[in-house]
Design a protein around this motif. Structure first.
Motif, PDB file in Angstrom:
ATOM      1  N   UNK A 640       0.853  -1.185   0.000  1.00 14.24           N
ATOM      2  CA  UNK A 640       0.000   0.000   0.000  1.00 14.24           C
ATOM      3  C   UNK A 640       0.887   1.232   0.000  1.00 14.24           C
ATOM      4  N   UNK A 641       0.571   2.148  -0.835  1.00 17.31           N
ATOM      5  CA  UNK A 641       1.221   3.456  -0.845  1.00 17.31           C
ATOM      6  C   UNK A 641       0.182   4.450  -0.366  1.00 17.31           C
ATOM      7  N   UNK A 642       0.419   5.039   0.786  1.00 19.91           N
ATOM      8  CA  UNK A 642      -0.583   5.915   1.373  1.00 19.91           C
ATOM      9  C   UNK A 642      -0.776   7.150   0.511  1.00 19.91           C
ATOM     10  N   UNK A 643      -1.936   7.793   0.683  1.00 17.00           N
ATOM     11  CA  UNK A 643      -2.256   8.991  -0.091  1.00 17.00           C
ATOM     12  C   UNK A 643      -1.346  10.152   0.258  1.00 17.00           C
ATOM     13  N   UNK A 644      -0.580  10.049   1.362  1.00 15.76           N
ATOM     14  CA  UNK A 644       0.369  11.114   1.696  1.00 15.76           C
ATOM     15  C   UNK A 644       1.419  11.291   0.613  1.00 15.76           C
ATOM     16  N   UNK A 645       1.755  10.196  -0.076  1.00 16.88           N
ATOM     17  CA  UNK A 645       2.721  10.319  -1.160  1.00 16.88           C
ATOM     18  C   UNK A 645       2.182  11.197  -2.289  1.00 16.88           C
ATOM     19  N   UNK A 646       0.925  11.015  -2.580  1.00 14.62           N
ATOM     20  CA  UNK A 646       0.317  11.833  -3.626  1.00 14.62           C
ATOM     21  C   UNK A 646       0.316  13.297  -3.220  1.00 14.62           C
ATOM     22  N   UNK A 647      -0.055  13.574  -1.952  1.00 16.33           N
ATOM     23  CA  UNK A 647      -0.051  14.950  -1.483  1.00 16.33           C
ATOM     24  C   UNK A 647       1.368  15.535  -1.474  1.00 16.33           C
ATOM     25  N   UNK A 648       2.343  14.726  -1.062  1.00 13.34           N
ATOM     26  CA  UNK A 648       3.733  15.206  -1.043  1.00 13.34           C
ATOM     27  C   UNK A 648       4.209  15.581  -2.442  1.00 13.34           C
ATOM     28  N   UNK A 649       3.905  14.718  -3.435  1.00 12.92           N
ATOM     29  CA  UNK A 649       4.297  15.029  -4.800  1.00 12.92           C
ATOM     30  C   UNK A 649       3.597  16.300  -5.300  1.00 12.92           C
ATOM     31  N   UNK A 650       2.349  16.465  -4.885  1.00 15.81           N
ATOM     32  CA  UNK A 650       1.615  17.657  -5.306  1.00 15.81           C
ATOM     33  C   UNK A 650       2.230  18.916  -4.719  1.00 15.81           C
ATOM     34  N   UNK A 651       2.547  18.879  -3.403  1.00 14.38           N
ATOM     35  CA  UNK A 651       3.153  20.041  -2.753  1.00 14.38           C
ATOM     36  C   UNK A 651       4.519  20.350  -3.365  1.00 14.38           C
ATOM     37  N   UNK A 652       5.302  19.321  -3.590  1.00 12.20           N
ATOM     38  CA  UNK A 652       6.646  19.548  -4.113  1.00 12.20           C
ATOM     39  C   UNK A 652       6.605  20.108  -5.534  1.00 12.20           C
ATOM     40  N   UNK A 653       5.671  19.604  -6.356  1.00 12.19           N
ATOM     41  CA  UNK A 653       5.581  20.107  -7.723  1.00 12.19           C
ATOM     42  C   UNK A 653       5.268  21.602  -7.733  1.00 12.19           C
ATOM     43  N   UNK A 654       4.304  22.027  -6.904  1.00 13.45           N
ATOM     44  CA  UNK A 654       3.978  23.453  -6.850  1.00 13.45           C
ATOM     45  C   UNK A 654       5.138  24.258  -6.270  1.00 13.45           C
ATOM     46  N   UNK A 655       5.824  23.668  -5.297  1.00 18.59           N
ATOM     47  CA  UNK A 655       6.946  24.366  -4.647  1.00 18.59           C
ATOM     48  C   UNK A 655       8.075  24.639  -5.651  1.00 18.59           C
ATOM     49  N   UNK A 656       8.470  23.594  -6.410  1.00 23.33           N
ATOM     50  CA  UNK A 656       9.586  23.769  -7.337  1.00 23.33           C
ATOM     51  C   UNK A 656       9.219  24.655  -8.508  1.00 23.33           C
ATOM     52  N   UNK A 657       7.926  24.727  -8.845  1.00 22.43           N
ATOM     53  CA  UNK A 657       7.504  25.564  -9.962  1.00 22.43           C
ATOM     54  C   UNK A 657       7.222  26.999  -9.537  1.00 22.43           C
ATOM     55  N   UNK A 658       7.434  27.290  -8.240  1.00 20.78           N
ATOM     56  CA  UNK A 658       7.253  28.653  -7.763  1.00 20.78           C
ATOM     57  C   UNK A 658       5.861  28.979  -7.261  1.00 20.78           C
ATOM     58  N   UNK A 659       4.963  28.025  -7.249  1.00 15.50           N
ATOM     59  CA  UNK A 659       3.618  28.269  -6.723  1.00 15.50           C
ATOM     60  C   UNK A 659       3.580  28.081  -5.224  1.00 15.50           C
ATOM     61  N   UNK A 660       4.123  29.046  -4.490  1.00 11.38           N
ATOM     62  CA  UNK A 660       4.243  28.918  -3.041  1.00 11.38           C
ATOM     63  C   UNK A 660       2.865  28.885  -2.376  1.00 11.38           C
ATOM     64  N   UNK A 661       1.978  29.762  -2.815  1.00 14.47           N
ATOM     65  CA  UNK A 661       0.641  29.794  -2.202  1.00 14.47           C
ATOM     66  C   UNK A 661      -0.084  28.476  -2.416  1.00 14.47           C
ATOM     67  N   UNK A 662      -0.007  27.934  -3.636  1.00 15.07           N
ATOM     68  CA  UNK A 662      -0.658  26.659  -3.908  1.00 15.07           C
ATOM     69  C   UNK A 662      -0.024  25.539  -3.095  1.00 15.07           C
ATOM     70  N   UNK A 663       1.299  25.585  -2.931  1.00 18.66           N
ATOM     71  CA  UNK A 663       1.979  24.561  -2.148  1.00 18.66           C
ATOM     72  C   UNK A 663       1.557  24.627  -0.687  1.00 18.66           C
ATOM     73  N   UNK A 664       1.442  25.860  -0.125  1.00 20.39           N
ATOM     74  CA  UNK A 664       1.014  25.984   1.261  1.00 20.39           C
ATOM     75  C   UNK A 664      -0.425  25.518   1.442  1.00 20.39           C
TER      76      UNK A 664
END
Length: 910
Positions: A640-664
């Motif tokens: 099982x891969x918990x849904x936290x992995x999906x959320x982590x990838x989502x936060x990191x993608x927005x973070x690296x692309x400069x979408x700080x507000x979306x990442x927060x």
């Protein structure tokens, strides 16, 4: 007249002489006498006794009496073998029989010594060798350094500083004054002017230097008549021209003494002397004694079995290594005579011989071995003209027509049309060679190529490459509808002929098709084999790995194709979604990646994931930090891969692309259901810290520690934040609190030690390190840090203690490698670096230090090898490595690029 003196007067009596014996002056007895005729007190008449016995007996009695009266009982007069009185027979005469006895004993001793000589010499030789191994000569210790002198350039020689006088004033002898001789440039200057009477004050030349006057004054005559010859008559001045001539004469005399005049010629060649010295430098690194032993052993092997080819080859190579090339050639030619049917001996002889001689050797080898493919190939290589090469290979094919290697070598030299004709003949002679069939098909037209491939399938029904080539041929000619059918028929035909379908091999073939531009063939192969040999419960995990592998190898014109195929079969798998997101992100398809993540968050229900996690927890395996857990029960596995992995990838993608507000915003959304997941709190605090919101970052870390008190990275982030803003006391208190909640944690102890060291409190740092090693005695990371906390003289001792405690820990091995590096022991340092990365190839810090070391002391080849090995190992851990690889600015960098960045940050301060 005086009478002539009798010759016997005054001379000693002869041996055995008894006075009066010739006149009958002897004793007598009567019948009434019983016993001797004399009383016991009368003197004994020993006239009839044996001459020697009487005198020796008397002498012994006298000596015994004298010894009893005058015996010296002093300790200095005592001998262990003879006692106080010395030898019993030392005073007696040394007769002929004594001499004979001594000679016999000496001969016996010599005979016994010869019998023991061989064993004694062998024992002495072994003892000497053992002594030399334990205490080698200085010459042997510096032999490697002497060999390296050949690599020293002229500039390096000139830059070597002069050795000064290191003695102190007391050690120097004050009795001798320093003399300042007149430099040669002074004489040369005046000689060039052509003056006949250039002179200097004689007071300033011979005695006491330039400023010391001649003893006795100017009018005092020179001692020993020095004036004639160098002085100019009438002026008392020195003639500089004569001084130069005298100097040249003296130099000639010295050179004549040094040279060896044999038949009017000198042995020393001044021009070729340095060249001869260079020729004396050995080209091998072995010991001379070892070479002699090897030469003797190989000679014994050759004499014992002269028809043994490896013995001749080894002997020739030994002489070649030692620089005796002609001896090597003679030996190998002798080997060809003794082993004329050995292919290896002939090839070795051809290698050692130069130019035309090598061709003659190969020609002779062909006569003995007309079926040897390797000899024909070597003969072709020796030819420099293309026509000659073709002639040799065609002659070889006449003798060996079924050699695929010869056909390939011959075809490579031909033009396309001639190559096609030769390949037509080649497939007839070698019908089971797939390479020849495929090469012929590539040179034929479309229709003829189809016929060639059909014939190839008939001759080789078990090879998959023929089917794949046929599919690529149809695709290249626009018949894409035939590609799928050919691949399906290939699977069916190969199975019918007993061939096992290897899924990994077919996927590799698909990647090669994609790189060659045959996209339809690649997709057809992937669709045909993607589900072969995979159980139902393993499909998601396997297909995700396939997607990662395809992306890593750079294959597929549509890199997410493999993941898309997997998603079509498993639309609710988080693993497949994450693989697809990774592929889209690496190909700069960020909008598609956002949409995939959004769909993944909605398609991965929290209840189902939590239920799977609970099942795993009941089984005793709670998901680890990366959210993945496994439970094996026979052949079934629950992943099982918990849904936290999906959320982590989502936060990191927005973070690296400069979408700080979306990442927060995504981070806050994820923390509501998953507040016990520490990585989300870490990401939230790091984002706030990046934005300069220190209070909000501190609050995020503090809240995270309340929910996850056993997360070491959270404690470290909070402590470093306080240290960063200058709150050293608060940072120290946080680390103390973390150690109380997490006892025996090496990472927390290490951070505490480093905190005090960075603050300049080295004593406190050493005290904390001692406590840390008491609580965690087997922690390699603590021992590696403790080594470099010591002063330089104590580091080696500390490293020995560390190796005793943690013999196979990569951090300790890395510390030892750095220690050798700091001591300029290059060979040992490289050896320990190799050992470190071999034990743990996932430690990125080890690769970075290794690469930095090779940048300073290695060649370009060694640097490239380390980088290639690091890229293949794909390290993911290490303090320095993670600091660079997890930096947002480096999120798209490859392993090799990260290695260069980490190595650039390393400074040789250890």
């Amino acid at each position: 007249m005086n009478k002539k003196k009798k010759p016997f007067l005054g001379m000693p009596a002869p041996l055995g002489y008894v006075p009066g014996l010739g006149r009958g002056a002897t004793g007598f007895t009567t019948r009434s006498d019983i016993g001797p005729a004399r009383d016991a007190n009368d003197p004994v008449d020993d006239r009839h006794a044996p001459p020697g016995k009487r005198t020796v007996g008397d002498q012994m009695k006298k000596n015994q009496a004298a010894d009893d009266d005058d015996e010296d009982l002093n300790d200095t007069n005592y001998d262990e073998f003879n006692g106080y009185a010395g030898s019993l027979f030392s005073s007696g005469p040394y007769e002929k029989d004594d001499e004979e006895a001594d000679a016999i004993y000496a001969a016996l001793d010599k005979r016994m010594d010869e019998r023991r000589k061989e064993r004694r010499e062998q024992r002495e030789k072994e003892e000497i060798e053992k002594y030399r191994m334990e205490r080698p000569k200085i010459q042997q210790q510096f032999s490697d350094l002497k060999r390296k002198l050949a690599e020293v350039t002229e500039e390096e020689w000139l830059s070597i500083p002069e050795v000064g006088d290191a003695r102190n004033k007391r050690q120097r002898n004050p009795r001798y004054e320093k003399l300042t001789p007149v430099p040669d440039s002074f004489f040369a200057k005046h000689l060039q002017t052509g003056e006949n009477h250039t002179s200097v004050d004689p007071r300033q030349t011979q005695f006491g230097g330039l400023n010391t006057p001649y003893p006795g004054g100017l009018n005092t005559p020179y001692p020993g008549g020095m004036t004639p010859g160098l002085m100019t008559p009438g002026t008392g001045e020195l003639d500089m021209r004569k001084i130069g001539q005298a100097r040249n004469t003296l130099m000639d005399m010295r050179l004549s003494q040094v040279s060896d005049s044999v038949s009017g010629q000198t042995v020393v060649d001044p021009k070729g002397y340095l060249t001869d010295l260079n020729s004396m430098i050995p080209t091998h690194g072995g010991d001379i004694n070892d070479i002699k032993k090897a030469r003797l052993l190989l000679k014994s092997v050759r004499e014992t079995n002269p028809h043994h080819p490896p013995a001749w080859i080894a002997s020739a190579r030994l002489e070649e290594v030692t620089g005796k090339l002609q001896v090597a050639r003679n030996l190998i030619m002798k080997g060809t005579e003794m082993c004329p049917k050995s292919e290896d001996v002939w090839l070795e002889a051809a290698r050692l011989q130069p130019g035309d001689t090598a061709k003659a050797v190969v020609a002779q080898a062909v006569r003995h071995l007309p079926q040897s493919v390797r000899i024909y190939i070597r003969a072709a290589e020796l030819e420099t003209d293309i026509r000659a090469k073709k002639r040799v290979l065609r002659k070889a094919l006449e003798h060996v027509p079924n050699s695929v290697r010869l056909w390939k070598a011959a075809v490579e030299l031909e033009e396309p049309e001639d190559a096609r004709i030769m390949l037509s003949r080649a497939v007839e002679c070698c019908p089971t060679s797939v390479e020849l069939w495929l090469a012929l098909a590539r040179l034929e037209t479309y229709e003829n190529a189809r016929k060639v491939l059909n014939k190839a399938r008939e001759n080789i029904p078990t090879d998959r490459h023929i089917w794949i080539t046929a599919a690529k041929l149809e695709e290249a000619n626009g018949n894409t509808q035939m590609v799928e059918k050919i691949i399906d028929r290939a699977i069916t035909s190969l199975r019918a002929n007993g061939v096992e379908i290897n899924r990994e091999q077919w996927i590799q073939d698909a990647e090669e098709c994609d790189r060659a531009g045959s996209v339809a063939t690649c997709q057809a192969v992937m669709r045909a084999v993607i589900g072969i040999g995979i159980e139902e419960e393993d499909r998601k995990h396997t297909w995700m790995e396939d997607a990662d592998s395809v992306s890593l190898h750079g294959a597929c014109s549509d890199p997410a194709g493999a993941a898309v195929l997997a998603l079509q079969a498993n639309p609710n798998s988080e693993e497949i979604w994450l693989a697809a997101v990774k592929l889209e992100s690496e190909n700069n398809e960020y909008e598609r990646a956002r949409r995939l993540l959004a769909k993944a968050r909605s398609s991965a229900p929290t209840a189902r994931v939590s239920q799977g996690a609970r099942r795993v927890r009941v089984a005793g395996a709670w998901p680890v930090c990366d959210g993945r857990a496994e439970m094996w029960a026979g052949k079934t596995s629950v992943r099982c891969v918990s849904a936290t992995q999906v959320f982590m990838k989502s936060v990191k993608l927005e973070w690296v692309l400069g979408g700080i507000a979306a990442a927060q915003e995504l981070c806050e959304e994820a923390l509501r259901p998953y507040e016990d997941f520490p990585k989300l709190w870490m990401m939230k605090g790091q984002i706030e810290e990046q934005e300069g919101q220190m209070e909000r970052a501190r609050e995020a870390y503090s809240q995270g520690l309340k929910k996850c008190p056993h997360s070491t990275p959270l404690w470290l982030l909070l402590s470093r934040l306080e240290e960063k803003i200058g709150q050293l006391t608060r940072a120290r208190a946080i680390l103390e609190k973390s150690r109380l909640k997490n006892p025996k944690n090496p990472g927390l102890w290490l951070e505490s030690v480093r905190l005090e060291y960075r603050a300049g409190l080295k004593n406190i740092a050493n005290t904390l390190m001692a406590k840390a090693l008491q609580e965690c005695p087997n922690s390699g990371i603590l021992w590696s840090e403790a080594i470099f906390l010591e002063a330089r003289p104590q580091r080696k001792t500390k490293s020995v203690d560390a190796l005793k405690k943690c013999e196979h820990d990569p951090h300790v091995l890395l510390a030892v490698a750095k220690l050798f590096w700091s001591e300029r022991k290059i060979t040992k340092a490289r050896e320990w670096f190799h050992r470190t990365v071999k034990i743990d190839s996932d430690l990125g810090d080890a690769w970075a230090f290794f690469y930095k070391f090779e940048l300073q002391h290695g060649t370009e080849e060694q640097q490239g090898e380390v980088r290639k090995r690091c890229e293949n190992a794909e390290p993911r851990h290490g303090e320095l490595w993670c600091a660079v690889s997890k930096d947002i600015a480096n999120w798209q960098r490859k392993i090799g690029e990260i290695l260069v960045l980490v190595a650039g940050r390393i400074k040789n301060t250890f």
